[in-house]
Design a protein around this motif. Structure first.
Motif, PDB file in Angstrom:
ATOM      1  N   CYS A  77      32.302  28.043  76.195  1.00  0.00           N
ATOM      2  CA  CYS A  77      31.587  27.472  75.328  1.00  0.00           C
ATOM      3  C   CYS A  77      30.537  27.008  76.560  1.00  0.00           C
ATOM      4  O   CYS A  77      29.933  26.173  75.869  1.00  0.00           O
ATOM      5  N   HIS A  78      31.248  26.935  77.624  1.00  0.00           N
ATOM      6  CA  HIS A  78      30.511  25.634  78.688  1.00  0.00           C
ATOM      7  C   HIS A  78      30.174  26.465  80.124  1.00  0.00           C
ATOM      8  O   HIS A  78      31.373  26.038  80.993  1.00  0.00           O
ATOM      9  N   THR A  79      29.482  26.911  80.329  1.00  0.00           N
ATOM     10  CA  THR A  79      29.293  27.372  81.964  1.00  0.00           C
ATOM     11  C   THR A  79      27.910  27.166  82.297  1.00  0.00           C
ATOM     12  O   THR A  79      26.976  27.518  81.412  1.00  0.00           O
ATOM     13  N   HIS A  80      28.004  27.598  83.399  1.00  0.00           N
ATOM     14  CA  HIS A  80      25.937  27.085  84.043  1.00  0.00           C
ATOM     15  C   HIS A  80      25.778  28.078  85.286  1.00  0.00           C
ATOM     16  O   HIS A  80      26.094  27.975  86.183  1.00  0.00           O
ATOM     17  N   ALA A  81      26.144  29.623  84.685  1.00  0.00           N
ATOM     18  CA  ALA A  81      26.826  30.939  85.810  1.00  0.00           C
ATOM     19  C   ALA A  81      25.023  31.308  86.304  1.00  0.00           C
ATOM     20  O   ALA A  81      25.290  32.032  87.221  1.00  0.00           O
ATOM     21  N   LEU A 239      25.356  18.125  74.465  1.00  0.00           N
ATOM     22  CA  LEU A 239      25.068  17.439  74.996  1.00  0.00           C
ATOM     23  C   LEU A 239      25.601  17.660  76.239  1.00  0.00           C
ATOM     24  O   LEU A 239      27.494  17.504  75.513  1.00  0.00           O
ATOM     25  N   HIS A 240      25.492  17.367  77.634  1.00  0.00           N
ATOM     26  CA  HIS A 240      26.278  16.704  79.233  1.00  0.00           C
ATOM     27  C   HIS A 240      26.396  15.026  78.882  1.00  0.00           C
ATOM     28  O   HIS A 240      25.699  14.937  78.262  1.00  0.00           O
ATOM     29  N   GLY A 241      27.400  14.884  77.927  1.00  0.00           N
ATOM     30  CA  GLY A 241      27.236  12.835  77.499  1.00  0.00           C
ATOM     31  C   GLY A 241      29.047  12.598  78.473  1.00  0.00           C
ATOM     32  O   GLY A 241      30.246  13.040  78.308  1.00  0.00           O
ATOM     33  N   ASP A 262      30.171  17.549  75.505  1.00  0.00           N
ATOM     34  CA  ASP A 262      30.860  18.114  76.324  1.00  0.00           C
ATOM     35  C   ASP A 262      31.118  17.073  77.758  1.00  0.00           C
ATOM     36  O   ASP A 262      29.804  16.278  78.014  1.00  0.00           O
ATOM     37  N   HIS A 263      31.785  17.239  77.939  1.00  0.00           N
ATOM     38  CA  HIS A 263      32.599  16.388  79.694  1.00  0.00           C
ATOM     39  C   HIS A 263      33.536  15.029  78.706  1.00  0.00           C
ATOM     40  O   HIS A 263      35.133  15.139  78.575  1.00  0.00           O
ATOM     41  N   LEU A 264      33.124  13.816  78.873  1.00  0.00           N
ATOM     42  CA  LEU A 264      34.010  12.824  77.539  1.00  0.00           C
ATOM     43  C   LEU A 264      35.109  12.134  78.557  1.00  0.00           C
ATOM     44  O   LEU A 264      35.451  11.664  78.138  1.00  0.00           O
ATOM     45  N   THR A 313      35.264  26.205  80.918  1.00  0.00           N
ATOM     46  CA  THR A 313      35.170  25.754  82.717  1.00  0.00           C
ATOM     47  C   THR A 313      34.580  24.807  82.746  1.00  0.00           C
ATOM     48  O   THR A 313      34.657  23.935  84.384  1.00  0.00           O
ATOM     49  N   ASP A 314      32.657  24.816  82.849  1.00  0.00           N
ATOM     50  CA  ASP A 314      32.116  24.269  83.754  1.00  0.00           C
ATOM     51  C   ASP A 314      31.831  25.006  84.215  1.00  0.00           C
ATOM     52  O   ASP A 314      30.971  23.834  85.545  1.00  0.00           O
ATOM     53  N   PHE A 315      32.021  26.268  84.305  1.00  0.00           N
ATOM     54  CA  PHE A 315      31.451  27.086  86.026  1.00  0.00           C
ATOM     55  C   PHE A 315      30.086  26.412  86.663  1.00  0.00           C
ATOM     56  O   PHE A 315      29.148  26.563  85.404  1.00  0.00           O
TER      57      PHE A 315
HETATM   58 FE    FE Z   1      27.958  21.567  82.666  1.00  0.00          FE
END
Ligand code: FE
Ligand code: NIG
Length: 402
Positions: A77-81, A239-241, A262-264, A313-315
């Motif tokens: 649910c979180h990638t930067h592909a 949010l990236h937070g 996301d992150h935390l 993953t945050d790929f």
């Molecule tokens: Fe990210």
């Protein structure tokens, strides 16, 4: 056409509820031994014990599951592909001691990928996203979200979203990732442009909007402005937070009714408690913390206090060049103190909730999409146990073997 996977050592799937799984329910996995999975077209028809296998007639393809296990297709649910180029040079500099935020402040980091992504053009981006999707698939990801955010001009942001859609990804407009060089550090002026010129088109291509709320990126007031305008245009908020510092991202996510934060990695006890009392899903990204040598997010505390937790993953080329959810499950078990069962739920059922698709993906049960992973392992928990192991044997997507 029907697909029958028979004689499986185990079928494992997380508990199903209407809402994201929290607390003890996150660790509830239904395991069926000596089992079958029967798919009809793109949908799961039945899962059960071999002795209860109904007679299946018509056009059936059979797969022998002996010695293997089946789990649902994984949901990232979180990638930067959607990016061009790479950051291997920066990776080497970081290995020699350079800081991630320092490189970003010097115009490297995210901005160096912005240059490469603009240069790639739409065709180049399509090739890149397709290639990254195939990497993810090999590791068992059958649904992936992907963000734009490396274009930061109208043409490249929209080309990124189109490339994600054409690769079958779930598109998120990360229109507020960094301030591009042509705005000379003026975040407000950049947002004036992005909301006036890009949002009207991005709203038709994306499902959600995302912002990087962090020192050196966007502040809380800017993030509120950006996400509120996006919400008015019909996009869900993410949010990236709290990646490096707490800047009010948790409060803002709750105020806006965001789907996720996301992150935390930097979230303290107060943020954990606030998230536990909210419907915002806490997405943890241990590969990113590992890749940057940062502290791990407080995932155990989030689960124990009752927050809904997902794992992704945050790929991306800079902070997490890692497309493997099984590896993230291993990191969840070894670094975040989640059980293999909690890790599985976090990257299936709960991740599907973040993407607004939990009624159709994330579980192996009748009525769900026939996304099935066949693992070449005697116990499904090898998913987390075998660190960087090659556990995924076959990937069925929508009832089809690619
Ligand atoms: Fe990210
Ligand atoms: O989620 N933190 C912001 N964005 C990405 C990294 C982007 C990059 O370094 O290229 C992340 O970690």
């Amino acid at each position: 056409m029907k697909l029958l996977v028979r004689d499986l050592a185990q079928v494992a799937t997380s508990a199903g509820r209407g809402a994201p799984l929290r607390g003890a329910a996150l660790g509830e996995v239904e395991v069926v031994e000596d089992a079958f999975v029967l798919c009809d077209g793109d949908t799961v028809e039945a899962v059960g014990r071999m002795r209860d296998l109904p007679s299946v007639d018509g056009d059936v393809v059979e797969l022998d599951g002996r010695g293997r296990c089946a789990i649902p297709g994984l949901v990232d649910c979180h990638t930067h592909a959607a990016f061009g180029g790479d950051r291997v040079e920066e990776f080497s500099l970081r290995a020699a001691g350079a800081g991630y935020e320092e490189l970003h402040a010097r115009g490297g980091g995210i901005l160096s990928t912005v240059r490469a992504t603009r240069a790639a053009g739409e065709d180049g981006l399509r090739v890149a996203v397709g290639r990254h999707r195939d990497w993810m698939r090999r590791h068992g990801t059958t649904t992936f979200e992907a963000k734009s955010g490396y274009g930061l001009d109208r043409e490249t942001e929209l080309a990124s979203l189109r490339a994600i859609r054409s690769a079958g990804g779930v598109p998120t407009w990360l229109g507020a990732h960094a301030v591009p060089p042509e705005f000379d550090g003026n975040g407000d002026a950049y947002l004036d442009f992005a909301l006036a010129e890009v949002l009207p088109h991005a709203a038709a291509l994306a499902e959600a909007a995302d912002v990087f709320l962090e020192r050196g990126a966007f502040d809380s007031a800017q993030a509120r402005r950006f996400l509120s305008a996006c919400r008015n245009a019909g996009l869900a908020s993410r949010l990236h937070g709290d990646q490096f510092t707490e800047q009010g991202a948790v409060e803002l996510a709750i105020e806006l009714g965001a789907r996720s934060i996301d992150h935390l990695e930097a979230t303290g006890d107060e943020g954990v408690r606030a998230l536990a009392g909210s419907d915002v899903v806490a997405v943890v990204l241990p590969a990113s913390a590992l890749f940057l040598g940062r502290p791990m997010p407080p995932a155990r505390a989030l689960v124990d206090t009752g927050a809904a937790v997902a794992l992704a993953t945050d790929f991306n080329p800079g902070s997490a060049f890692c497309e493997s959810l099984p590896l993230c499950c291993s990191l969840a078990a070894t670094q975040l103190r989640l059980s293999p069962a909690e890790a599985l739920a976090a990257c299936t059922v709960n991740a599907a909730h973040v993407l607004g698709r939990a009624d159709r993906i994330g579980r192996l049960a009748p009525g769900y999409r026939a996304d099935v992973l066949i693992l070449d392992v005697p116990d499904w928990r090898y998913l987390a146990y075998h660190l960087a192991g090659d556990v995924v044997d076959e990937v069925v997507i929508g009832g089809e073997l690619p």
